[in-house]
Design an enzyme around this catalytic site. Structure first.
Site, PDB file in Angstrom:
ATOM      1  N   ASP A  79     -55.637  22.286  14.284  1.00 23.32           N
ATOM      2  CA  ASP A  79     -56.455  21.679  15.352  1.00 23.32           C
ATOM      3  C   ASP A  79     -57.794  21.163  14.818  1.00 23.32           C
ATOM      4  O   ASP A  79     -58.358  21.723  13.883  1.00 23.32           O
ATOM      5  CB  ASP A  79     -56.686  22.731  16.456  1.00 23.32           C
ATOM      6  CG  ASP A  79     -57.152  22.087  17.754  1.00 23.32           C
ATOM      7  OD1 ASP A  79     -56.984  20.862  17.916  1.00 23.32           O
ATOM      8  OD2 ASP A  79     -57.699  22.818  18.611  1.00 23.32           O
ATOM      9  N   HIS A 106     -56.490  12.100  12.108  1.00 17.71           N
ATOM     10  CA  HIS A 106     -55.077  12.482  11.964  1.00 17.71           C
ATOM     11  C   HIS A 106     -54.568  12.165  10.557  1.00 17.71           C
ATOM     12  O   HIS A 106     -53.755  12.906  10.009  1.00 17.71           O
ATOM     13  CB  HIS A 106     -54.218  11.777  13.021  1.00 17.71           C
ATOM     14  CG  HIS A 106     -54.535  12.242  14.418  1.00 17.71           C
ATOM     15  ND1 HIS A 106     -54.619  13.571  14.753  1.00 17.71           N
ATOM     16  CD2 HIS A 106     -54.797  11.546  15.560  1.00 17.71           C
ATOM     17  CE1 HIS A 106     -54.909  13.683  16.044  1.00 17.71           C
ATOM     18  NE2 HIS A 106     -55.030  12.465  16.556  1.00 17.71           N
ATOM     19  N   LEU A 122     -39.635  27.516  -0.216  1.00 11.81           N
ATOM     20  CA  LEU A 122     -40.272  27.586   1.104  1.00 11.81           C
ATOM     21  C   LEU A 122     -39.431  26.886   2.176  1.00 11.81           C
ATOM     22  O   LEU A 122     -38.906  25.795   1.942  1.00 11.81           O
ATOM     23  CB  LEU A 122     -41.641  26.888   1.013  1.00 11.81           C
ATOM     24  CG  LEU A 122     -42.412  26.670   2.310  1.00 11.81           C
ATOM     25  CD1 LEU A 122     -43.074  27.980   2.756  1.00 11.81           C
ATOM     26  CD2 LEU A 122     -43.489  25.599   2.134  1.00 11.81           C
TER      27      LEU A 122
HETATM   28  C1  IPE Z   1     -52.508  22.227  19.946  1.00 11.98           C
HETATM   29  O1  IPE Z   1     -53.682  21.497  19.825  1.00 11.98           O
HETATM   30  C2  IPE Z   1     -51.340  21.397  19.520  1.00 11.98           C
HETATM   31  C3  IPE Z   1     -51.247  21.104  18.098  1.00 11.98           C
HETATM   32  C4  IPE Z   1     -52.046  21.534  17.166  1.00 11.98           C
HETATM   33  C5  IPE Z   1     -50.144  20.249  17.697  1.00 11.98           C
HETATM   34  P1  IPE Z   1     -54.330  20.751  21.087  1.00 11.98           P
HETATM   35  O2  IPE Z   1     -55.577  20.138  20.602  1.00 11.98           O
HETATM   36  O3  IPE Z   1     -53.345  19.840  21.695  1.00 11.98           O
HETATM   37  O4  IPE Z   1     -54.615  21.954  22.064  1.00 11.98           O
HETATM   38  P2  IPE Z   1     -55.535  22.008  23.360  1.00 11.98           P
HETATM   39  O5  IPE Z   1     -55.071  20.924  24.264  1.00 11.98           O
HETATM   40  O6  IPE Z   1     -56.944  21.807  22.928  1.00 11.98           O
HETATM   41  O7  IPE Z   1     -55.319  23.377  23.904  1.00 11.98           O
HETATM   42  C1  IPE Z   2     -54.863  18.391  16.121  1.00 10.55           C
HETATM   43  O1  IPE Z   2     -56.104  17.817  16.245  1.00 10.55           O
HETATM   44  C2  IPE Z   2     -53.739  17.392  16.024  1.00 10.55           C
HETATM   45  C3  IPE Z   2     -52.869  17.334  17.209  1.00 10.55           C
HETATM   46  C4  IPE Z   2     -52.982  18.071  18.277  1.00 10.55           C
HETATM   47  C5  IPE Z   2     -51.781  16.383  17.178  1.00 10.55           C
HETATM   48  P1  IPE Z   2     -56.626  17.229  17.626  1.00 10.55           P
HETATM   49  O2  IPE Z   2     -56.156  15.827  17.750  1.00 10.55           O
HETATM   50  O3  IPE Z   2     -56.277  18.118  18.735  1.00 10.55           O
HETATM   51  O4  IPE Z   2     -58.192  17.211  17.387  1.00 10.55           O
HETATM   52  P2  IPE Z   2     -59.304  17.704  18.424  1.00 10.55           P
HETATM   53  O5  IPE Z   2     -58.942  19.093  18.816  1.00 10.55           O
HETATM   54  O6  IPE Z   2     -59.269  16.756  19.570  1.00 10.55           O
HETATM   55  O7  IPE Z   2     -60.570  17.642  17.648  1.00 10.55           O
HETATM   56 MG    MG Z   3     -57.184  19.713  19.599  1.00  9.27          MG
END
Ligand code: IPE
Ligand code: IPE
Ligand code: MG
Length: 252
Positions: free
Chosen positions: A13, A30, A124
């Site tokens: 995240d 990303h 792995l």
């Molecule tokens: C959780 O992250 C999903 C992934 C890492 C793929 P999100 O960024 O989507 O989670 P929320 O919405 O903040 O809980």
């Molecule tokens: C995690 O990073 C990637 C996915 C959930 C696909 P985020 O895109 O959720 O990044 P933040 O949390 O908005 O910073």
């Molecule tokens: Mg996120």
């Protein structure tokens, strides 16, 4: 001291915030997140971890702006193309969890291809949780068991924790001893709700693109020093006992 974990799961995240704070748009984050994932896959392989599950895309992530969702899909597609060789040279077996039927056809095809190519690899096991939801996974499992009861193939008394465990799509791997979430958020966001029952949870402040193999090694080191009690008390753990997350046996 705990042995090194056999299964590590990561909620990757913070890509968007990482990019925003650097004056870029979320999509750049990303790209850097995918790079971090590659590093962690290689490190896990080097560290002889048996299973690594990466939460790649949640069922809730479809709610994001279309442009971001499309970008994430095309990034996944490129990643699958590019990483096949690396997976092969690192002896990594690729698997997925989550509902693939809603993914674009070309991605489903590529996933199938990478799984097929890597299926005999013995190092792995790398699992991408794509379009994954813990609640959805459990709902499907309970429905399937209910149908078996209805057709008299199963008696309700035979429904146990272990049967549910074996009936989940994740049954090919032990539940994770360790779940890591980056970006300073303290939640599971619908990830591994059943499997996390006795996982050690590590929440890291760093955003995912900054997470590196040293961070992983340090978390594993901390994990090995944790006392996993499974409901017992410390004094009991000092005796000769057997403990695993799903079968806890006290031998005295
Ligand atoms: C959780 O992250 C999903 C992934 C890492 C793929 P999100 O960024 O989507 O989670 P929320 O919405 O903040 O809980
Ligand atoms: C995690 O990073 C990637 C996915 C959930 C696909 P985020 O895109 O959720 O990044 P933040 O949390 O908005 O910073
Ligand atoms: Mg996120």
């Amino acid at each position: 001291m705990n042995p090194r974990p056999k299964h590590i799961a990561i909620i990757m995240d913070g890509n968007g915030r990482w990019a925003k704070e650097r004056g870029h748009n979320r999509l750049w984050g990303h790209i850097r997140g995918a790079k971090a994932a590659r590093q962690i896959i290689e490190a896990s392989s080097r560290l002889k971890i048996r299973h690594l599950t990466l939460f790649t895309f949640s069922t809730e992530n479809w709610n994001r702006p279309k442009k971001e969702v499309n970008f994430l899909m095309s990034l996944l597609s490129r990643q699958l193309d590019r990483e096949l060789q690396t997976l092969m040279s690192n002896n990594v077996k690729f698997r997925t969890l989550g509902n693939l039927s809603q993914l674009p056809d070309n991605i489903r095809e590529k996933i199938k291809d990478v799984k097929e190519h890597t299926k005999n690899n013995t190092g792995l096991t790398l699992t991408f949780a794509i379009n994954y939801s813990g609640q959805q996974e459990l709902t499907h499992c309970f429905k399937m068991l209910a149908e078996k009861v209805l057709s008299k193939k199963l008696h309700p008394n035979d429904i146990s924790e272990s049967l549910i465990n074996q009936s989940l799509p994740s049954a090919y791997q032990d539940t994770p001893e360790l779940i890591i979430r980056t970006s300073g958020e303290y939640r599971l966001s619908n990830f591994f709700l059943w499997q996390a029952a006795y996982s050690e949870l590590f929440f890291v402040e760093k955003y995912w693109p900054d997470f590196n193999s040293e961070d992983l090694t340090e978390i594993i080191r901390q994990y090995t020093h944790k006392e996993r009690r499974f409901g017992f008390i410390t004094e009991q753990l000092k005796q000769q006992e057997v403990h695993t997350p799903n079968t806890v046996t006290l031998l005295n």
